[in-house]
Design an enzyme around this catalytic site. Structure first.
Site, mmCIF file in Angstrom:
data_model
loop_
_atom_site.group_PDB
_atom_site.id
_atom_site.type_symbol
_atom_site.label_atom_id
_atom_site.label_comp_id
_atom_site.label_asym_id
_atom_site.label_seq_id
_atom_site.Cartn_x
_atom_site.Cartn_y
_atom_site.Cartn_z
ATOM 1 C CB CYS A 266 27.137 -35.402 29.874
ATOM 2 S SG CYS A 266 27.377 -36.190 31.307
ATOM 3 C CG MET A 267 28.909 -34.340 34.098
ATOM 4 S SD MET A 267 30.290 -34.718 35.048
ATOM 5 C CE MET A 267 31.588 -34.328 34.678
ATOM 6 C CG MET B 147 23.666 -32.282 27.223
ATOM 7 S SD MET B 147 25.161 -32.720 28.543
ATOM 8 C CE MET B 147 24.366 -34.118 29.366
ATOM 9 N N GLY C 255 23.482 -34.315 33.811
ATOM 10 C CA GLY C 255 22.983 -35.376 32.483
ATOM 11 C C GLY C 255 22.419 -36.670 33.179
ATOM 12 C CD GLN C 256 25.780 -40.764 32.645
ATOM 13 O OE1 GLN C 256 25.259 -41.343 33.256
ATOM 14 N NE2 GLN C 256 27.128 -39.548 32.593
ATOM 15 C CE LYS D 72 13.896 -38.395 31.311
ATOM 16 N NZ LYS D 72 13.027 -37.295 31.027
HETATM 17 S S1 SF4 Z 1 14.911 -38.059 38.461
HETATM 18 FE FE1 SF4 Z 1 14.844 -36.886 36.481
HETATM 19 S S2 SF4 Z 1 13.514 -38.465 34.816
HETATM 20 FE FE2 SF4 Z 1 13.135 -38.844 37.396
HETATM 21 S S3 SF4 Z 1 11.568 -38.504 37.915
HETATM 22 FE FE3 SF4 Z 1 12.839 -36.114 38.349
HETATM 23 S S4 SF4 Z 1 12.822 -34.939 36.319
HETATM 24 FE FE4 SF4 Z 1 12.061 -37.325 35.747
#
Ligand code: SF4
Lengths: 88, 815
Positions: B169-170, B344, B381-382, B85
């Site tokens: 989420c948290m 999560m 997560g964010q 990503k």
């Molecule tokens: S912050 Fe998360 S999504 Fe972005 S490169 Fe690092 S592991 Fe991958």
């Protein structure tokens, strides 16, 4: 036409790792540097995004490659290409 | 040399540098400036836009566009590495359907309007009923964006109806930390992953959700280090493949496992008596459970965990007794270091606070705390769930810097720092996420007292649980008004009355705070498309419009605008006019104001310019005698945390019991709110996938990522599938008490649910799994449980085998 730099983590099994290096070297789109321990730096240059994606998958599944880290990616200049439009 | 060759050389140079020196070489060849320079691109640092890991990327731009991304080798978090990503992050800016103009629904049709009109529409809604106005924000808000929204609502409108998607989420991690240590956020940092001997994943799949962090551990192992990895989960994932032990438990029973470990530590006499005697107190639930519970003695605690024998835990959880003993034995060894990771799986849980308490508890009881590698660590997560939500306090009950609205002293301090009239901040917590949307979706005459919600940087139309009730119901309520600031069309913009185009990532200045307390800054690098504008500006422009209309709430004690920013000569900077927004660094002005809030809970931030120079700094960042600023890696540990009293070794200086001690909780295992039964005989769990970030709004616009994972699916165990004659790729009907949907089946796919469980990812806006999920939530954190509800699956008569929407299971051959 993406260009990317990857670091592949090779498996601890020397035999499979060597086979993986040979398989990688046999592909014209991939350029390999000398491994640093279990790390193999490679540059990947593919003609289009489909090939880039497929090649990435192929590397990911290659026996002897435990993990792929991506350290560099360039984007095509044709971001208005039909392929991007299709994505939306 | 052609530009393409330069790029290739840079790509290889980056890979060589990240791979490390050749055998016999001691230094790594430098790639950065020289190789980057060759490409003709301009390079600048920014944190990745996606997950809470907070990797740093180098952004290469040319002719006003982002052209290349490289992992930032100078960044401690990722040392030059990125996940799939992250390395596509630049492409999220260039989807063809970026929102470019403000659009207002007129007679049912979305119609282009000017920004001026849009600002007026919002100001009208606020003026008409300030108490019925709410903001629904995000852990993807930058710190200044969240701070502005927070001050606008709580300091301006005296209205606490502001809550973020991070509630989903948290929030349970927050209540877990606060009720254990008296203050939020992890004590350790990512170095724990580099130094632990044992890594335990509690319902966590970092191989897909935090891949760069996970690769730090895999890398250690491939260097020959021995690390024992244990996956405690309800479904096999890519993480499981790397683990020596997989402990599969029945959904919701993780509390029994944690209590089982505590039971064994006490029974075997392997708990850390010195650590506990010096640094811990014990707590249990009151009859009506509260976040603070009641004080108990060690003897009472011992009695409470007594029933949780390995055999009893096996009966509840399905985890074999010898595996519970394995955990008990590991925690009982003082000469190894143990790191627990969760995200999560533990937080989206109606007993989320309780299981957070228990995992902290086993670390405290066993003394596996506060040394590098010995840590209970929650991940977010964010990208700025910590920075913007937990630290700025954009939750319905909170104020900046760990303060809460219910505390009179905190309100008074806030009013002073914000230069507001005394008594402006409302003492009553606002509506948390589920309640906010419930009130919005309830007719006004039936008590639905939220009339307008302004959504920024999130997509509730896809992520709220029980979507029909909490989101879609708005469709029939003509007096309700939904404003959505977004970058692409989403399930939320589809229902909106006013859509505002927003700037994304490096199209604006920003500051994020990642999972390890690291605050990261970046500058605007490229222009947003069309008339898209910064979320921060949008809120400030509305505030200013209200001020110009004479709306008292936007005035401070001295009658000045509450967001007054001035030049050195004392003249006001008219940044609310878009053409002047970047005349000054508004982010810096807001950050410096916010920074004053951070001392109370020892979350000290350095001046903005320090973050410009650094690749993120972990708070508390404390100024040294020589004037430099020093970050803190290990909180509460004397060897690193400057706030620990000398000689104390460890000190929980915001302790709930005000004696420097943390709390070891007993929280019992309890039945889940909904379990499989005759009618709905299976478990449904939901979650994420490696390629897509949350609702896929950004990553589905990146062709590589979209192609890699084009649509949602339902993962099934082969035995369950065979029992009904279901084959891979077939579309089936998935039903819960709240809704139903058709999905293609993936048997033996990426994840492997056990018999009786199905899994559906939530990234696909064409297959909204939250039509099915349960809105039951944790009583303390108010976080809904997306991880489990009862479901049934059925074949659709005459449904032919088809691959539509199925993830590409056979796409491994090179093209
Ligand atoms: S912050 Fe998360 S999504 Fe972005 S490169 Fe690092 S592991 Fe991958």
């Amino acid at each position: 036409m993406p260009v990317s730099g990857l670091v592949l983590t090779l498996s601890a099994n020397g035999g499979t790792a060597a086979e993986a290096i040979s398989a990688l070297k046999a592909r014209p789109e991939i350029e390999c540097e000398a491994p640093r321990g279990n790390k193999l730096p490679v540059a990947v240059d593919t003609l289009d995004r489909t090939k880039d994606q497929a090649l990435w998958r192929w590397i990911n599944e290659l026996p002897g490659v435990d993990f792929i880290d991506v350290v560099f990616i360039s984007f095509p200049e044709d971001e208005d290409s039909p392929e991007v439009a299709e994505a939306c | 040399m052609k530009r393409r060759d330069f790029l290739k050389r840079s790509a290889m140079a980056a890979a060589v540098a990240a791979a490390g020196p050749l055998p016999g070489q001691t230094t790594v060849p430098e790639y950065t400036e020289s190789a980057e320079g060759d490409t003709g691109l301009e390079w600048e640092k920014a944190p990745c836009r996606f997950c809470g890991t907070g990797c740093h990327v180098m952004v290469g731009r040319e002719n006003g566009k982002v052209r290349a991304i490289a992992g930032d080798r100078k960044a401690d978090v990722n040392k030059g590495l990125l996940c799939v990503k992250g390395y596509h992050v630049g492409m999220i800016l260039y989807g063809q359907d970026r929102l470019r103009y403000p659009m207002l629904r007129k007679n049912g049709e979305m119609t282009r309007i000017s920004w001026d009109e849009a600002i007026d529409v919002i100001a009208d809604r606020v003026e008409a009923d300030p108490a019925a106005f709410a903001i629904y924000g995000s852990g993807q808000w930058t710190i200044p964006e969240g701070y502005v929204a927070q001050k606008f609502m709580k300091g301006g409108l005296a209205n606490n109806h502001i809550d973020p998607n991070a509630r989903l989420c948290m929030a349970s991690a927050v209540t877990g930390f606060i009720s254990t240590y008296g203050v939020d956020e992890p004590a350790g940092c990512y170095q724990d992953l580099d130094e632990c001997d044992v890594l335990i994943m509690w319902g966590n799949n970092p191989a897909e959700m935090h891949p760069v962090l996970f690769s730090r551990v895999v890398d250690r192992r491939s260097r020959g280090e021995e690390i024992l990895m244990i996956d405690i989960g309800t479904r096999r994932t890519r993480t499981t493949d790397h683990c020596q032990h997989y402990l599969e438990f029945k959904p919701h029973t993780d509390l029994a496992i944690a209590n089982g470990i505590a039971h064994l530590l006490i029974k075997n006499g392997t708990w850390d008596k010195k650590f506990v005697e010096n640094h811990c107190n014990f707590r249990a639930d009151t009859e009506k459970p509260t976040l603070l519970g009641r004080e108990i003695t060690f003897e009472e605690y011992k009695k409470l965990v007594e029933p949780y024998t390995p055999e009893y835990v096996e009966k509840i959880s399905g985890v074999p007794a010898e595996k519970i003993r394995l955990l008990g034995d590991l925690f009982g060894q003082r000469d190894i270091r143990i790191c627990s990771l969760w995200c999560m799986g533990m937080n989206q849980h109606t007993r989320g606070t309780a299981i957070n308490n228990l995992v902290h508890g086993v670390h405290l009881l066993s003394g596996h705390f506060g040394r590098p590698g010995d840590a209970p660590t929650s991940l977010t997560g964010q990208p700025s769930a910590c920075g913007t939500v937990r630290e700025v306090g954009t939750l319905a009950h909170a104020l900046p810097g760990g303060r809460v609205v219910a505390n009179a002293e905190h309100r008074a301090e806030t009013e002073k720092l914000w230069n507001l009239p005394e008594g402006r901040v409302n003492a009553k917590p606002g509506y948390h996420t589920v309640l906010m949307w419930e009130k919005f979706c309830t007719p006004t005459e039936e008590g639905g007292d939220i009339g307008t919600i302004w959504v920024q940087v999130t997509n509730p139309g896809q992520t709220l649980p029980n979507r029909h009730k909490l989101f879609e119901a708005k469709r029939d309520l003509k007096d309700k008004f939904l404003i959505v600031s977004e970058v692409y069309p989403t399930a939320s913009t589809e229902l909106a009355d006013l859509v505002l185009p927003a700037a994304l990532w490096v199209e604006k200045n920003g500051v994020y705070g990642n999972s390890e307390r690291r605050t990261q800054q970046w500058f605007k690098m490229v222009e947003p498309p069309g008339e898209a504008r910064d979320d921060c500006w949008q809120t400030l422009a509305v505030a200013r419009r209200l001020y110009e209309r004479g709306f008292e709430a936007m005035k401070g004690r001295d009658g000045r605008f509450i967001f007054d920013i001035r030049n050195e000569d004392g003249s006001e900077i008219p940044y609310w006019k878009w053409e002047h927004y970047y005349d000054t660094n508004v982010d810096k002005a807001l950050f410096e104001e916010y920074r004053q809030f951070t001392r109370l809970k020892h979350k000290d931030l350095a001046p903005y310019d320090e973050y410009v120079r650094a690749h993120g700094l972990r708070w508390p960042v404390v100024q040294q005698q020589d004037g430099t600023w020093r970050e803190t890696k290990f909180r509460f540990s004397e060897f690193d945390d400057p706030y620990v009293t000398k000689g104390a070794e460890f000190e929980f200086y915001h302790s709930v019991t005000k004696d420097g001690r943390a709390l070891i909780w007993f929280r019992p295992y309890e039945e889940p709110p909904e379990s499989p039964d005759d009618e709905f005989p299976m478990w449904l769990s939901t979650g994420r996938v490696l390629e897509h970030w949350h609702t896929g709004t950004m990553t589905m616009r990146v062709p590589q990522l979209r192609r890699a994972m084009p649509g949602a699916y339902v993962e099934m165990n082969p035995k369950d599938a065979a029992r009904q004659g279901i084959v891979n790729g077939e579309r089936i009907l998935v039903e819960t008490r709240r809704g139903s949907m058709e999905l293609p089946v993936w048997v033996e796919g990426r994840g492997h649910p056990p018999e009786g469980t199905v899994f559906i990812p939530f990234f696909d806006e064409t297959l909204l799994v939250n039509d099915l999920t349960l809105e039951a939530y944790d009583p303390f954190s108010k976080q809904p449980d997306f991880k489990k509800c009862a479901v049934r699956v059925r074949r659709i008569p005459n449904e032919p085998y088809q691959e539509k929407g199925l993830a590409p299971v056979n796409a491994n051959a090179p093209g």
